[in-house]
Design an enzyme around this catalytic site. Structure first.
Site, PDB file in Angstrom:
ATOM      1  NE  ARG A 175      29.472  44.462  35.534  1.00 42.95           N
ATOM      2  CZ  ARG A 175      28.483  45.189  36.069  1.00 42.95           C
ATOM      3  NH1 ARG A 175      28.330  46.470  35.765  1.00 42.95           N
ATOM      4  NH2 ARG A 175      27.657  44.651  36.938  1.00 42.95           N
ATOM      5  CB  SER A 225      29.720  37.453  36.547  1.00 36.28           C
ATOM      6  OG  SER A 225      28.798  37.572  37.597  1.00 36.28           O
ATOM      7  CD  GLU A 295      32.087  41.053  34.242  1.00 34.94           C
ATOM      8  OE1 GLU A 295      30.887  40.807  34.019  1.00 34.94           O
ATOM      9  OE2 GLU A 295      32.512  41.463  35.335  1.00 34.94           O
TER      10      GLU A 295
HETATM   11  C1  FAD Z   1      33.904  37.287  44.100  1.00 34.40           C
HETATM   12  C2  FAD Z   1      33.799  38.382  43.077  1.00 34.40           C
HETATM   13  C3  FAD Z   1      32.645  39.136  42.994  1.00 34.40           C
HETATM   14  C4  FAD Z   1      32.542  40.157  42.044  1.00 34.40           C
HETATM   15  N1  FAD Z   1      31.391  40.888  41.996  1.00 34.40           N
HETATM   16  C5  FAD Z   1      31.291  41.889  41.092  1.00 34.40           C
HETATM   17  C6  FAD Z   1      30.098  42.680  41.031  1.00 34.40           C
HETATM   18  O1  FAD Z   1      29.163  42.508  41.796  1.00 34.40           O
HETATM   19  N2  FAD Z   1      30.041  43.655  40.093  1.00 34.40           N
HETATM   20  C7  FAD Z   1      31.065  43.901  39.227  1.00 34.40           C
HETATM   21  O2  FAD Z   1      30.957  44.814  38.397  1.00 34.40           O
HETATM   22  N3  FAD Z   1      32.199  43.168  39.262  1.00 34.40           N
HETATM   23  C8  FAD Z   1      32.337  42.178  40.169  1.00 34.40           C
HETATM   24  N4  FAD Z   1      33.478  41.435  40.211  1.00 34.40           N
HETATM   25  C9  FAD Z   1      34.553  41.679  39.227  1.00 34.40           C
HETATM   26  C10 FAD Z   1      35.617  42.703  39.674  1.00 34.40           C
HETATM   27  O3  FAD Z   1      35.691  42.790  41.084  1.00 34.40           O
HETATM   28  C11 FAD Z   1      35.339  44.081  39.084  1.00 34.40           C
HETATM   29  O4  FAD Z   1      35.358  44.038  37.673  1.00 34.40           O
HETATM   30  C12 FAD Z   1      36.357  45.123  39.551  1.00 34.40           C
HETATM   31  O5  FAD Z   1      35.926  46.389  39.154  1.00 34.40           O
HETATM   32  C13 FAD Z   1      37.767  44.883  38.991  1.00 34.40           C
HETATM   33  O6  FAD Z   1      38.662  45.749  39.675  1.00 34.40           O
HETATM   34  P1  FAD Z   1      40.184  45.318  39.900  1.00 34.40           P
HETATM   35  O7  FAD Z   1      40.881  46.429  40.569  1.00 34.40           O
HETATM   36  O8  FAD Z   1      40.265  44.005  40.561  1.00 34.40           O
HETATM   37  O9  FAD Z   1      40.655  45.207  38.399  1.00 34.40           O
HETATM   38  P2  FAD Z   1      41.812  44.255  37.855  1.00 34.40           P
HETATM   39  O10 FAD Z   1      41.311  42.857  37.823  1.00 34.40           O
HETATM   40  O11 FAD Z   1      43.065  44.525  38.582  1.00 34.40           O
HETATM   41  O12 FAD Z   1      41.925  44.803  36.379  1.00 34.40           O
HETATM   42  C14 FAD Z   1      40.820  44.700  35.499  1.00 34.40           C
HETATM   43  C15 FAD Z   1      41.116  45.574  34.279  1.00 34.40           C
HETATM   44  O13 FAD Z   1      41.151  46.932  34.697  1.00 34.40           O
HETATM   45  C16 FAD Z   1      42.361  47.531  34.274  1.00 34.40           C
HETATM   46  N5  FAD Z   1      42.775  48.504  35.287  1.00 34.40           N
HETATM   47  C17 FAD Z   1      42.919  48.311  36.617  1.00 34.40           C
HETATM   48  N6  FAD Z   1      43.330  49.450  37.204  1.00 34.40           N
HETATM   49  C18 FAD Z   1      43.455  50.371  36.213  1.00 34.40           C
HETATM   50  C19 FAD Z   1      43.853  51.743  36.170  1.00 34.40           C
HETATM   51  N7  FAD Z   1      44.219  52.401  37.274  1.00 34.40           N
HETATM   52  N8  FAD Z   1      43.859  52.372  34.978  1.00 34.40           N
HETATM   53  C20 FAD Z   1      43.500  51.728  33.835  1.00 34.40           C
HETATM   54  N9  FAD Z   1      43.122  50.431  33.808  1.00 34.40           N
HETATM   55  C21 FAD Z   1      43.099  49.768  34.986  1.00 34.40           C
HETATM   56  C22 FAD Z   1      43.360  46.388  34.176  1.00 34.40           C
HETATM   57  O14 FAD Z   1      44.434  46.698  33.300  1.00 34.40           O
HETATM   58  C23 FAD Z   1      42.486  45.271  33.652  1.00 34.40           C
HETATM   59  O15 FAD Z   1      42.385  45.347  32.246  1.00 34.40           O
HETATM   60  C24 FAD Z   1      33.620  40.409  41.161  1.00 34.40           C
HETATM   61  C25 FAD Z   1      34.797  39.651  41.256  1.00 34.40           C
HETATM   62  C26 FAD Z   1      34.891  38.651  42.211  1.00 34.40           C
HETATM   63  C27 FAD Z   1      36.171  37.877  42.318  1.00 34.40           C
END
Ligand code: FAD
Length: 301
Positions: A175, A225, A295
């Site tokens: 992560r 998580s 996280e």
């Molecule tokens: C039900 C559920 C299940 C999940 N299961 C998992 C799992 O199994 N494994 C796991 O690892 N995670 C899991 N997650 C967490 C999440 O989905 C991941 O961390 C995912 O990678 C976040 O992506 P996002 O686009 O939603 O990021 P966001 O929430 O939109 O952003 C997260 C961070 O990334 C940064 N960011 C986003 N896009 C960019 C970009 N283009 N350039 C630079 N920075 C950027 C943002 O500024 C922020 O700081 C889960 C979440 C939920 C709600």
């Protein structure tokens, strides 16, 4: 005379901008106040332009993919929140997929499956974007972004320069990535996959999804998580062993189904979530001497 920020963004014609936009609907937690500006660029150039314009106008900005790992503060954000969801072009060439940052991970897995390419099955069901997944080095079921990512294209928002970097230079770990420590905007990512049997790939994706539905409280808003995995432990087990399963602060609750998840039972606020996290951290540290680290990313002024 200097033009105002709103006109500069709107004049492009390929970027939507809204003022005083409620943020709750843009996060899987369904929590948050208003952003002064919510910006929706429709392509990579527009995304870079929006970030650079914020800098030029001294407007703090945050870039959001699918909002699945963020907690927007109840007080909102007095700058600009820039959403990447429309920056999602993808190319497949032999065993290589190059995708822009806003593409949802499940769509990426599906594109790979349709091309009979294996290596991204683990990502099916993670509700994030490519940008957020690289930022977090997202992973599940024995796979992580690091396994297949070969190269990224990013914009250094401080020097306002475009770069390409191999995955080996991105400090990808559990992560973890360089994007959490540098002012870099990820624009696109390239993945090298291997040929596989389409039916087998599909079967693996379906079984991962079934495991999620079975184990995770997907019927409630959450950010997945709530805590990173502490070395040598599992956060959910520590929370459960500490007797905190089901504990609530307002409408934020430690999920009864999966103690690693904090769910929003309807009208949770960011203060509820943060207070619940504080109690969990205190209890777990007191009982087991393990310090839990949140996280999700708290977006606030
Ligand atoms: C039900 C559920 C299940 C999940 N299961 C998992 C799992 O199994 N494994 C796991 O690892 N995670 C899991 N997650 C967490 C999440 O989905 C991941 O961390 C995912 O990678 C976040 O992506 P996002 O686009 O939603 O990021 P966001 O929430 O939109 O952003 C997260 C961070 O990334 C940064 N960011 C986003 N896009 C960019 C970009 N283009 N350039 C630079 N920075 C950027 C943002 O500024 C922020 O700081 C889960 C979440 C939920 C709600």
């Amino acid at each position: 005379m200097r033009e105002d920020f709103l006109s500069v963004i709107a004049a492009r014609g390929d970027t939507q901008i809204k003022q005083n936009e409620g943020l709750a609907k843009y996060s899987t937690f369904k929590i948050g106040g208003e952003a002064r500006y919510a910006i929706f660029p429709e392509n990579k150039n527009a995304l870079v332009f929006a970030v650079a314009a914020c800098r030029e106008f001294d407007i703090p900005c945050r870039v959001i993919g699918c909002g699945s790992n963020v907690l927007f503060d109840d007080g909102g954000f007095s700058g600009a929140v820039i959403f990447t969801k429309w920056v999602n072009k993808t190319e497949v060439s032999e065993n290589i997929i190059r995708s822009e940052c806003g593409l949802p991970l499940s769509a990426l897995s599906t594109i790979a499956k349709n091309a009979s390419l294996s290596g991204l099955e683990f990502a099916f069901g993670i509700p994030g974007s490519v940008g957020g997944a690289v930022y977090m080095n997202a992973g599940a079921y024995g796979g992580e972004i690091k396994d297949t990512l070969t190269e990224v294209e990013y914009f250094d928002t401080e020097t306002e320069t475009l770069h390409r970097a191999p995955a080996a230079e991105l400090a990808l770990g559990y992560r973890e990535s360089i994007f959490q420590h540098k002012p870099y905007l990820l624009l696109s990512a390239t993945f090298a996959l291997h040929r596989g049997d389409r039916a087998e790939i599909e079967e693996k994706m379906a079984s991962n999804m079934a495991a999620r539905k079975d184990k995770q409280p997907l019927e409630y808003p959450s950010a997945g998580s709530a805590f990173r995995r502490p070395v040598g432990h599992f956060a959910a087990k520590l929370i459960d062993d500490a007797g905190l399963r089901g504990l609530s602060c307002g409408d934020a609750q430690v999920s009864e189904k999966h103690a690693g998840f904090i769910i929003n039972r309807g009208s949770a606020t960011s203060s509820d979530v943060l207070e619940l996290c504080r109690i969990i951290k205190e209890e777990v540290a007191g009982r087991y001497g393990v310090s839990l680290e949140t996280e999700f990313i708290h977006i606030k002024d």
